[in-house]
Design a protein around this motif. Structure first.
Motif, PDB file in Angstrom:
ATOM      1  N   GLY A   9       8.452   3.938  -9.871  1.00 58.79           N
ATOM      2  CA  GLY A   9       7.469   4.873 -10.379  1.00 58.79           C
ATOM      3  C   GLY A   9       6.038   4.409 -10.244  1.00 58.79           C
ATOM      4  N   LEU A  10       5.816   3.156  -9.891  1.00 59.33           N
ATOM      5  CA  LEU A  10       4.464   2.633  -9.705  1.00 59.33           C
ATOM      6  C   LEU A  10       4.004   2.925  -8.274  1.00 59.33           C
ATOM      7  CD1 LEU A  10       4.595  -0.852 -11.457  1.00 59.33           C
ATOM      8  CD2 LEU A  10       3.097   1.042 -12.067  1.00 59.33           C
ATOM      9  N   ASP A  11       2.865   3.608  -8.134  1.00 57.92           N
ATOM     10  CA  ASP A  11       2.363   3.908  -6.807  1.00 57.92           C
ATOM     11  C   ASP A  11       1.793   2.632  -6.173  1.00 57.92           C
ATOM     12  OD1 ASP A  11      -0.717   3.761  -7.186  1.00 57.92           O
ATOM     13  OD2 ASP A  11      -0.058   5.026  -8.833  1.00 57.92           O
ATOM     14  N   PRO A  12       1.617   2.601  -4.854  1.00 60.64           N
ATOM     15  CA  PRO A  12       1.163   1.380  -4.172  1.00 60.64           C
ATOM     16  C   PRO A  12      -0.143   0.811  -4.703  1.00 60.64           C
ATOM     17  CG  PRO A  12       2.003   2.950  -2.569  1.00 60.64           C
ATOM     18  CD  PRO A  12       1.965   3.658  -3.887  1.00 60.64           C
ATOM     19  N   HIS A  13      -1.079   1.669  -5.130  1.00 65.40           N
ATOM     20  CA  HIS A  13      -2.370   1.167  -5.602  1.00 65.40           C
ATOM     21  C   HIS A  13      -2.226   0.395  -6.909  1.00 65.40           C
ATOM     22  CE1 HIS A  13      -4.684   3.200  -2.515  1.00 65.40           C
ATOM     23  NE2 HIS A  13      -3.975   4.293  -2.735  1.00 65.40           N
ATOM     24  N   LEU A  18      -1.494  -4.960  -9.863  1.00 64.21           N
ATOM     25  CA  LEU A  18      -0.715  -5.910 -10.658  1.00 64.21           C
ATOM     26  C   LEU A  18      -0.501  -7.223  -9.895  1.00 64.21           C
ATOM     27  CD1 LEU A  18       1.996  -3.581 -12.229  1.00 64.21           C
ATOM     28  CD2 LEU A  18       0.171  -4.785 -13.442  1.00 64.21           C
ATOM     29  N   ILE A  19      -0.158  -7.112  -8.612  1.00 62.71           N
ATOM     30  CA  ILE A  19       0.062  -8.330  -7.816  1.00 62.71           C
ATOM     31  C   ILE A  19      -1.226  -9.140  -7.730  1.00 62.71           C
ATOM     32  CG2 ILE A  19       0.612  -9.186  -5.506  1.00 62.71           C
ATOM     33  CD1 ILE A  19       2.503  -6.799  -5.192  1.00 62.71           C
ATOM     34  N   ARG A  20      -2.337  -8.471  -7.496  1.00 61.67           N
ATOM     35  CA  ARG A  20      -3.618  -9.179  -7.404  1.00 61.67           C
ATOM     36  C   ARG A  20      -3.998  -9.818  -8.743  1.00 61.67           C
ATOM     37  NH1 ARG A  20      -8.567  -5.460  -5.940  1.00 61.67           N
ATOM     38  NH2 ARG A  20      -8.051  -4.761  -8.050  1.00 61.67           N
ATOM     39  N   HIS A  21      -3.685  -9.131  -9.833  1.00 57.18           N
ATOM     40  CA  HIS A  21      -4.060  -9.626 -11.161  1.00 57.18           C
ATOM     41  C   HIS A  21      -3.276 -10.879 -11.538  1.00 57.18           C
ATOM     42  CE1 HIS A  21      -5.531  -9.386 -15.282  1.00 57.18           C
ATOM     43  NE2 HIS A  21      -4.293  -9.530 -15.703  1.00 57.18           N
ATOM     44  N   HIS A  35      11.721  -4.325  -2.102  1.00 56.76           N
ATOM     45  CA  HIS A  35      11.129  -3.021  -1.809  1.00 56.76           C
ATOM     46  C   HIS A  35      10.030  -3.193  -0.761  1.00 56.76           C
ATOM     47  CE1 HIS A  35       9.289   0.891  -2.360  1.00 56.76           C
ATOM     48  NE2 HIS A  35      10.290   1.236  -3.158  1.00 56.76           N
ATOM     49  N   PRO A  36      10.018  -2.347   0.267  1.00 51.05           N
ATOM     50  CA  PRO A  36       9.013  -2.511   1.332  1.00 51.05           C
ATOM     51  C   PRO A  36       7.580  -2.353   0.839  1.00 51.05           C
ATOM     52  CG  PRO A  36      10.237  -0.448   1.601  1.00 51.05           C
ATOM     53  CD  PRO A  36      10.958  -1.241   0.574  1.00 51.05           C
ATOM     54  N   THR A  37       7.361  -1.537  -0.197  1.00 51.67           N
ATOM     55  CA  THR A  37       6.000  -1.357  -0.702  1.00 51.67           C
ATOM     56  C   THR A  37       5.476  -2.638  -1.332  1.00 51.67           C
ATOM     57  OG1 THR A  37       6.390   1.000  -1.086  1.00 51.67           O
ATOM     58  CG2 THR A  37       4.560  -0.007  -2.275  1.00 51.67           C
ATOM     59  N   VAL A  38       6.341  -3.385  -2.000  1.00 54.25           N
ATOM     60  CA  VAL A  38       5.938  -4.671  -2.570  1.00 54.25           C
ATOM     61  C   VAL A  38       5.550  -5.633  -1.458  1.00 54.25           C
ATOM     62  CG1 VAL A  38       6.679  -6.658  -3.936  1.00 54.25           C
ATOM     63  CG2 VAL A  38       7.387  -4.362  -4.608  1.00 54.25           C
ATOM     64  N   ALA A  39       6.363  -5.687  -0.416  1.00 55.68           N
ATOM     65  CA  ALA A  39       6.072  -6.588   0.700  1.00 55.68           C
ATOM     66  C   ALA A  39       4.754  -6.241   1.373  1.00 55.68           C
ATOM     67  CB  ALA A  39       7.220  -6.550   1.710  1.00 55.68           C
ATOM     68  N   ARG A  40       4.509  -4.954   1.585  1.00 49.22           N
ATOM     69  CA  ARG A  40       3.251  -4.542   2.230  1.00 49.22           C
ATOM     70  C   ARG A  40       2.048  -4.881   1.363  1.00 49.22           C
ATOM     71  NH1 ARG A  40       6.374   0.039   3.940  1.00 49.22           N
ATOM     72  NH2 ARG A  40       5.651   1.232   2.128  1.00 49.22           N
ATOM     73  N   ALA A  42       1.835  -7.239  -0.918  1.00 52.83           N
ATOM     74  CA  ALA A  42       1.660  -8.690  -0.957  1.00 52.83           C
ATOM     75  C   ALA A  42       0.978  -9.194   0.310  1.00 52.83           C
ATOM     76  CB  ALA A  42       3.014  -9.373  -1.150  1.00 52.83           C
ATOM     77  N   ARG A  43       1.411  -8.701   1.457  1.00 51.86           N
ATOM     78  CA  ARG A  43       0.794  -9.138   2.717  1.00 51.86           C
ATOM     79  C   ARG A  43      -0.664  -8.698   2.798  1.00 51.86           C
ATOM     80  NH1 ARG A  43       5.751  -7.018   5.025  1.00 51.86           N
ATOM     81  NH2 ARG A  43       7.247  -8.703   5.303  1.00 51.86           N
ATOM     82  N   TYR A  44      -0.947  -7.479   2.360  1.00 44.44           N
ATOM     83  CA  TYR A  44      -2.324  -6.983   2.378  1.00 44.44           C
ATOM     84  C   TYR A  44      -3.237  -7.866   1.524  1.00 44.44           C
ATOM     85  CZ  TYR A  44      -6.317  -3.904   1.614  1.00 44.44           C
ATOM     86  OH  TYR A  44      -7.580  -3.382   1.527  1.00 44.44           O
TER      87      TYR A  44
END
Length: 206
Positions: A9-13, A18-21, A35-40, A42-44
């Motif tokens: 339910g969490l959108d990519p933004h 959260l990952i950056r924080h 999940h592919p969105t998490v991987a993308r 993280a890489r970004y």
């Protein structure tokens, strides 16, 4: 219903925020659901996405989408991960029983590096009569497992109306309740953060 791009339910933004924080550039981010969105995200953010690979009774952290020498990969994973992402309940798991949750949290704590964090997501739900809330059960299990309760982040899934007619005394009695199959439609989920160490005062609502 969440789309394929969202993580529980969490959108990519918001996921990237959260990952950056909770991490820094070069940190390892372990997503138990791969999940592919998490991987993308993280890489970004110049983090290293990782997955947990289980072989029998042993598990190991495997970096995904990275080309490096084995010694470099070991240097990144041997010390543990900076952030572990997991939805609850786990696929095939029970209904968030305290004992099972404690065992799971203990396993997750061992995967973290010093100062690392666990972020769990669970859909918000009204507590059943005579039972503690699922959020309280997760917090209790994490503490028993040696993790520190850091933060609770309620995340809205739908925009809230500017005016809620059910709160107006003049119209509340004539306004039909917003129910879905006899229940209120879910509008938020709970993100709970736990750390291996913390200098913050633990939240009073724990």
């Amino acid at each position: 219903m969440a789309d394929a791009e969202s993580w529980y339910g969490l959108d990519p933004h918001r996921l990237a925020w959260l990952i950056r924080h909770y991490t820094r550039a070069g940190d390892v981010v372990l997503d138990l659901d791969a999940h592919p969105t998490v991987a993308r995200a993280a890489r970004y953010l110049r983090r290293h996405p990782a997955a947990l690979v289980t072989d029998g009774d042993t598990s190991r952290i495997r970096l995904t989408g990275i080309r490096a020498r084995p010694a470099r990969i070991r240097s990144l994973t041997d010390g543990g991960v900076s952030l572990l992402l997991a939805g609850l309940p786990r696929p095939g798991g029970d209904r968030l029983g305290l004992r099972a949750l404690t065992d799971v949290m203990e396993q997750w704590r061992r995967l973290l590096c010093p100062g690392g964090f666990v972020l769990t997501v669970l859909p918000a739900r009204t507590p059943e009569p005579g039972r503690i809330s699922r959020r309280s059960a997760v917090i209790t299990a994490a503490r028993v497992a040696g993790l520190r309760y850091h933060q609770h982040l309620p995340v809205l899934l739908v925009p809230l109306p500017e005016i809620e007619s059910r709160t107006d005394p003049a119209t509340a009695a004539s306004t039909r309740p917003a129910l879905l199959h006899g229940r209120h439609a879910p509008i938020h989920l709970d993100v709970l953060a736990f750390g291996t160490t913390s200098t913050d005062q633990e939240a009073a609502d724990a």
